[in-house]
Design an enzyme around this catalytic site. Structure first.
Site, mmCIF file in Angstrom:
data_model
loop_
_atom_site.group_PDB
_atom_site.id
_atom_site.type_symbol
_atom_site.label_atom_id
_atom_site.label_comp_id
_atom_site.label_asym_id
_atom_site.label_seq_id
_atom_site.Cartn_x
_atom_site.Cartn_y
_atom_site.Cartn_z
ATOM 1 N N GLU A 1 -5.991 27.707 -33.266
ATOM 2 C CA GLU A 1 -7.408 27.822 -32.957
ATOM 3 C C GLU A 1 -8.157 28.258 -34.223
ATOM 4 O OE1 GLU A 1 -8.629 30.658 -29.952
ATOM 5 O OE2 GLU A 1 -10.466 29.528 -29.572
ATOM 6 N N ALA B 1 -4.992 38.615 -31.773
ATOM 7 C CA ALA B 1 -3.996 37.947 -30.943
ATOM 8 C C ALA B 1 -4.493 36.554 -30.609
ATOM 9 C CB ALA B 1 -3.782 38.734 -29.653
ATOM 10 N N MET B 2 -3.580 35.695 -30.165
ATOM 11 C CA MET B 2 -3.952 34.319 -29.848
ATOM 12 C C MET B 2 -3.247 33.874 -28.571
ATOM 13 S SD MET B 2 -5.528 31.553 -30.560
ATOM 14 C CE MET B 2 -5.408 30.167 -29.434
ATOM 15 N N GLU B 3 -4.037 33.278 -27.684
ATOM 16 C CA GLU B 3 -3.599 33.017 -26.319
ATOM 17 C C GLU B 3 -2.789 31.753 -26.098
ATOM 18 O OE1 GLU B 3 -6.775 32.792 -27.483
ATOM 19 O OE2 GLU B 3 -7.913 31.230 -26.480
ATOM 20 N N HIS C 1 -6.750 40.613 -22.264
ATOM 21 C CA HIS C 1 -7.634 39.547 -22.753
ATOM 22 C C HIS C 1 -6.869 38.219 -22.881
ATOM 23 C CE1 HIS C 1 -10.991 38.083 -25.441
ATOM 24 N NE2 HIS C 1 -10.007 37.295 -25.860
ATOM 25 N N GLU C 2 -5.749 38.259 -23.556
ATOM 26 C CA GLU C 2 -5.026 37.000 -23.807
ATOM 27 C C GLU C 2 -4.434 36.422 -22.528
ATOM 28 O OE1 GLU C 2 -5.846 35.924 -26.538
ATOM 29 O OE2 GLU C 2 -6.300 37.762 -27.636
ATOM 30 N N GLU D 1 -14.352 33.221 -24.604
ATOM 31 C CA GLU D 1 -14.259 34.554 -25.199
ATOM 32 C C GLU D 1 -15.111 35.590 -24.475
ATOM 33 O OE1 GLU D 1 -11.877 35.032 -26.825
ATOM 34 O OE2 GLU D 1 -11.353 33.156 -27.817
HETATM 35 N N1 BES Z 1 -8.843 33.138 -29.108
HETATM 36 C C1 BES Z 1 -8.865 34.357 -29.799
HETATM 37 C C2 BES Z 1 -8.136 34.328 -31.103
HETATM 38 C C3 BES Z 1 -8.926 33.751 -32.239
HETATM 39 C C4 BES Z 1 -9.893 34.509 -32.862
HETATM 40 C C5 BES Z 1 -8.677 32.488 -32.697
HETATM 41 C C6 BES Z 1 -10.603 33.982 -33.906
HETATM 42 C C7 BES Z 1 -9.392 31.949 -33.743
HETATM 43 C C8 BES Z 1 -10.363 32.700 -34.349
HETATM 44 C C9 BES Z 1 -8.241 35.463 -28.956
HETATM 45 O O1 BES Z 1 -8.271 35.246 -27.596
HETATM 46 C C10 BES Z 1 -9.052 36.691 -29.192
HETATM 47 O O2 BES Z 1 -10.178 36.711 -28.799
HETATM 48 N N2 BES Z 1 -8.501 37.702 -29.840
HETATM 49 C C11 BES Z 1 -9.217 38.904 -30.174
HETATM 50 C C12 BES Z 1 -8.693 40.082 -29.421
HETATM 51 C C13 BES Z 1 -9.443 40.347 -28.160
HETATM 52 C C14 BES Z 1 -8.890 41.531 -27.421
HETATM 53 C C15 BES Z 1 -10.917 40.532 -28.354
HETATM 54 C C16 BES Z 1 -9.026 39.157 -31.634
HETATM 55 O O3 BES Z 1 -8.192 38.474 -32.232
HETATM 56 O O4 BES Z 1 -9.699 40.011 -32.181
HETATM 57 ZN ZN ZN Z 2 -10.086 35.492 -26.674
#
Ligand code: BES
Ligand code: ZN
Length: 881
Positions: free
Chosen positions: A140, A280-282, A315-316, A338
């Site tokens: 992503e 993190a990444m889902e 979240h994930e 998000e």
């Molecule tokens: N989908 C995002 C990861 C992501 C973030 C991919 C930026 C590409 C670019 C994931 O679900 C996410 O939001 N992660 C957050 C943590 C969450 C608890 C807010 C993060 O990585 O900060």
């Molecule tokens: Zn997210």
């Protein structure tokens, strides 16, 4: 407003689309290359002799197309053209491809890069001291194309068969369970490689595909609804996965119940990766994490880190439904993913840990952040047209996340839980294994509740910003007539003509001193309205945005505000309402609609405050005032005010953790100790020093909740010896959380010499790219000296920083985190000048936001510095001249 440049972009043609990918990947952890073969079952919708798909940093060796009708006639491509800036490749064939089914086969070579995107390598040191590598994906938003040529858009879903060829002694994981293991044969000989085939995935988007190869161990459990959950950690750390495992096992059935849809895959793995750009990444069935967002050490982890791990897991896992099962049609609707996950993560944590008071914390971690950013002229609407990958990167910001979660919170309160859930279920059922847009969610919720969801919510997602509601009250007898009106809230308090047409549909909740059990609910659907409340006494307070579910600010007449103050002081108002009132007052102050001294006066009402979250917001706001007033050399007076505010907290809580004390008491103690220490409170300083000494000599380890505070406090008065002692601590632990705790405390160091050493340390090989940003930011946030040093340093090292982060979101974070605190025209001018010659497409808006913030600070400082000085003098915090 900014003149943000747009790179040309168009979406992929649909003449040929994928149905199923069979992907075979053979990574080489020594040469850092990988061989790939992808065979795609496609549908040719229109006759064409060209296939245009995404590809980046990939060398295609061979590409053939084999139509079903003419099995014998393999169509070898004649021409491959890479379009580098578009991140696409066009594959041309000598004849037109016939309509119908066909197989596209591509052999290629890619790079296991060290940029934390695509298919990349992560380095770590094994227990035996040797250097090892893990190969892992992060796709992503738009980096699947670095691992395989593909249709890399969220709406072009397909199924995937993943096969990996890896060393026999390594763990290999992908989205699905393993379907078979075999030895890999190179010509006749059996090699030391194995072939792992994974089961076929459901139909899904490319950005959710994932695979990992490396040395890992795991803990596992089965959730009540039968899903096999494993937490993978580097060898030797599997026990640190137990906490997250516990949370995940509780969370899956919770979501199953909430969405009324079972988790669709047979397993889910959560894995800690040493080098990881985001938190993190889902990835569906294989969620990747930074170590600090997944691993908890029962002895050395702090309450705040536990809370963070629970939030990230919540979240994930929410994305497994909301995002993975139903995916946004295009990145314009990223916020659906998000924003929603950022809301429901709280619901989940509240379910797992009801005693954590997490919904009050939501107001600080989400609403307050979003309200601040969204008051800028350089904000953007939640739904924002995006095209080129660099623009997509840029919207992973507080608008998509925190404004998104805040307006969902408002909507949830407006609809009630039952209607909200049934609409949600309708939406997920209707769009599962497919894609949706913002309006689709509104439509489902509207169907379930018969409330005007689309009309109300579009006003929040399609316009940038939010309203400030001004209110005045006229009493007559037992009733009060409220005049309520809305206008766009602008950070500078100025409404110019471009803002006049903004209007929202605002669900409002209003309570008063004689009736806070059945508050009045209305929708403000015009510029202004009058509302009459019955049975209200002359002296009663009236609180608008009661419960603080609405995403707006309230501006009371001074008379109304005066009546609210006692309700704050004697805590008749809830922590959420106390916090909200204070936060609005602060924002109005910053905007010049009140004076800073009004805010400082209001703080007197919090002298008996005992709620952690309320304090956390106050300290944050108070901290911004101090950091501003440092540019007028007014810091001393503020330190005295701060000490007065906080002393009682530590007196009440004590320094030692009590048996069975509340989670938030640990958080509050550490907050108060940190700031008392930083304000120079003598006893706090002395106690911190003595605890630090005992920690170092092994007599008594510091409670993990207090470590960060104590490291910073001792360093703020410490010398080179203290600094070195802290650096040494980094090497004595293999808990990443502890390493980070020490590393980000370095910004608290005293004086240019040590701060420069901290910057040098951040850039050294001892610190991973993923962590450098946070250390540098801690230095910039330490105050005027650190901020200036950091900016000079950023300018000198710009090319290096830009290349480390490839212009990605960590670079935006660095720019924002380090530079927004300046006050003075010379700084905004310097920053504008510097970036005028740099190309940072993913940070263009961020740079404009930073400059706007500095301009606001500049005005604020010049506006209030003299009144604040007199206020300080009158109250004897500083000597009168
Ligand atoms: N989908 C995002 C990861 C992501 C973030 C991919 C930026 C590409 C670019 C994931 O679900 C996410 O939001 N992660 C957050 C943590 C969450 C608890 C807010 C993060 O990585 O900060
Ligand atoms: Zn997210």
């Amino acid at each position: 407003m900014a003149n943000i440049k747009k790179l040309p972009f168009s979406r992929l043609p649909k003449a040929v689309i994928p149905v199923h990918y069979a992907l075979e990947i053979k990574p080489n952890l020594k040469t850092f290359k990988f061989n790939g073969r992808v065979v795609v079952d496609t549908k040719v919708n229109e006759e064409t002799d060209e296939i245009l798909i995404n590809s980046a940093d990939i060398e295609i060796l061979r590409a053939s197309f084999n139509s079903v009708e003419s099995e014998s006639k393999r169509n070898l491509c004649s021409n491959i053209t890479y379009h580098e800036t578009d991140e696409t490749v066009s594959i041309k064939y000598p004849q037109k491809l016939a309509k119908g089914d066909g197989k596209l086969m591509i052999d290629y070579v890619g790079i296991l890069n060290d940029k934390m995107k695509g298919f990349y390598r992560s380095k770590f040191t094994a227990v035996d001291g040797s250097e090892r590598y893990v190969a892992v994906t992060q796709f992503e938003s738009t980096d699947a194309r670095r691992a395989l040529p593909c249709w890399d858009e969220p709406a072009i879903k397909a199924t995937f068969d993943v096969t990996m060829i890896v060393p026999k002694d390594k763990v290999a994981l992908s989205n699905m369970v393993t379907a078979s293991f075999t030895d890999y044969r190179e010509t006749e000989n059996i090699s030391d490689l194995k072939v792992i085939k994974f089961a076929k995935t459901p139909i899904m988007s490319t950005y959710l595909l994932a695979f990992v190869v490396g040395d890992f161990e795991y803990v596992e459990a089965r959730s009540a609804d039968g899903v096999l959950v494993r937490v993978y950690a580097p060898i030797g750390k599997k026990d640190q996965g137990k906490f997250a495992l516990d949370v995940a096992v509780k969370t899956l059935p919770f979501y199953k119940d909430y969405f009324n849809i079972p988790y669709p895959l047979p397993k889910i793995d959560l894995i800690a990766i040493a080098d990881f750009a985001a938190g993190a990444m889902e990835n569906w069935g294989l969620v990747t994490y930074r170590e600090t967002a997944l691993l908890i050490d029962p002895v050395n982890s702090s309450s705040s880190n536990k809370q963070w791990v629970a939030i990230v897991v919540g979240h994930e896992l929410a994305h497994q439904w909301f995002g993975n099962l139903v995916t946004m049609e295009w990145w314009t609707h990223l916020w659906l993913n998000e924003g929603f996950a950022s809301w429901i993560e709280y619901l989940c944590v509240d379910h797992c840990f009801p005693e954590w008071d997490i919904w009050t914390q939501f107001l600080v971690m989400d609403s307050a952040r979003a309200l601040e950013l969204d008051s800028l002229n350089n904000s953007h609407p939640i739904e924002v047209p995006v095209g080129h990958p660099s623009e997509v990167d840029e919207i992973f910001d507080a608008i998509s996340y925190q404004k998104g979660s805040s307006i969902i919170a408002m909507l949830h309160d407006f609809l009630g839980d039952d209607g909200f859930r049934s609409g949600l279920n309708h939406y997920l059922e209707k769009f599962k294994y497919s894609n949706a847009q913002t309006e689709d969610l509104w439509e489902s919720l509207e169907g379930a509740t018969q409330k005007p969801v689309n009309k109300v919510m579009s006003s929040w997602t399609r316009q940038m910003g939010y309203p400030v509601v001004s209110v005045s009250a006229k009493h007559s007898g037992q009733s009060v007539e409220l005049e309520i009106s809305q206008s766009k809230f602008c950070a500078d308090g100025q409404l110019d003509s471009s803002h006049e047409n903004y209007e929202w549909l605002i669900p409002m909740v209003i309570a008063n001193g004689s009736n806070n059990k059945q508050p009045v609910k209305i929708i403000l659907d015009e510029k202004s309205k009058s509302v009459t409340l019955q049975d209200v006494k002359q002296d009663d307070w009236v609180k608008i945005n009661f419960g603080q579910f609405g995403f707006y600010r309230v501006r009371y007449t001074s008379d109304m505000l005066l009546k609210l103050v006692p309700a704050v002081a004697n805590k008749v108002l809830s922590p959420r309402d106390r916090l909200g009132l204070q936060n609005d007052t602060f924002a109005l102050t910053k905007a010049g609609l009140l004076n800073t001294t009004d805010y400082l006066d209001l703080l007197q009402a919090f002298s008996k405050e005992d709620n952690y979250t309320v304090w956390s917001d106050i300290i944050g706001n108070f901290g911004s005032i101090i950091s501003l007033m440092e540019y007028a050399n007014l810091t001393d007076g503020f330190k005295a005010v701060g000490i007065e505010l906080l002393t009682d907290i530590v007196k009440t809580l004590g320094w030692e953790m009590k048996a069975n004390e509340k989670h938030t008491d640990g958080l509050l103690r550490s907050l108060a100790v940190l700031h008392l220490g930083r304000f120079g409170h003598t006893e706090t300083m002395a106690e911190a020093k003595s605890k630090f000494a005992a920690h170092l000599d092994g007599t008594k380890a510091i409670d993990p909740d207090l470590r960060s505070a104590i490291y910073k406090v001792v360093l703020s008065e410490g010398d080179e010896t203290t600094f070195n002692a802290l650096l040494k601590l980094i090497d004595t632990t293999d808990l990443q959380e502890e390493k980070m705790r020490v590393m980000v405390s370095l910004g608290a160091a005293n004086g240019e010499h040590l701060l420069t050493r901290a910057l040098e340390f951040a850039m050294s090989d001892k610190v991973r790219s993923q962590d450098k940003v946070f250390i540098i930011e801690s230095i910039a946030r330490s105050g005027k000296i650190g901020r200036q040093l950091t900016w000079n340093f950023m300018k000198q090292n710009w090319d290096k920083l830009n290349s480390i982060y490839q212009g990605g979101f960590l670079l935006s974070r660095l720019i924002k985190g380090c530079l927004s605190g300046f006050a003075g025209e010379e700084f905004s001018a310097d920053i504008r000048e510097f970036f005028s010659t740099k190309s940072v497409p993913a940070a263009e808006r961020t740079i404009e936001q930073v400059i706007e913030s500095i301009e606001l600070n500049t005005k604020w400082l010049s506006r209030d510095v003299s009144s604040v000085t007199s206020w300080m003098q009158n109250k004897n915090y500083i000597p009168s001249k």
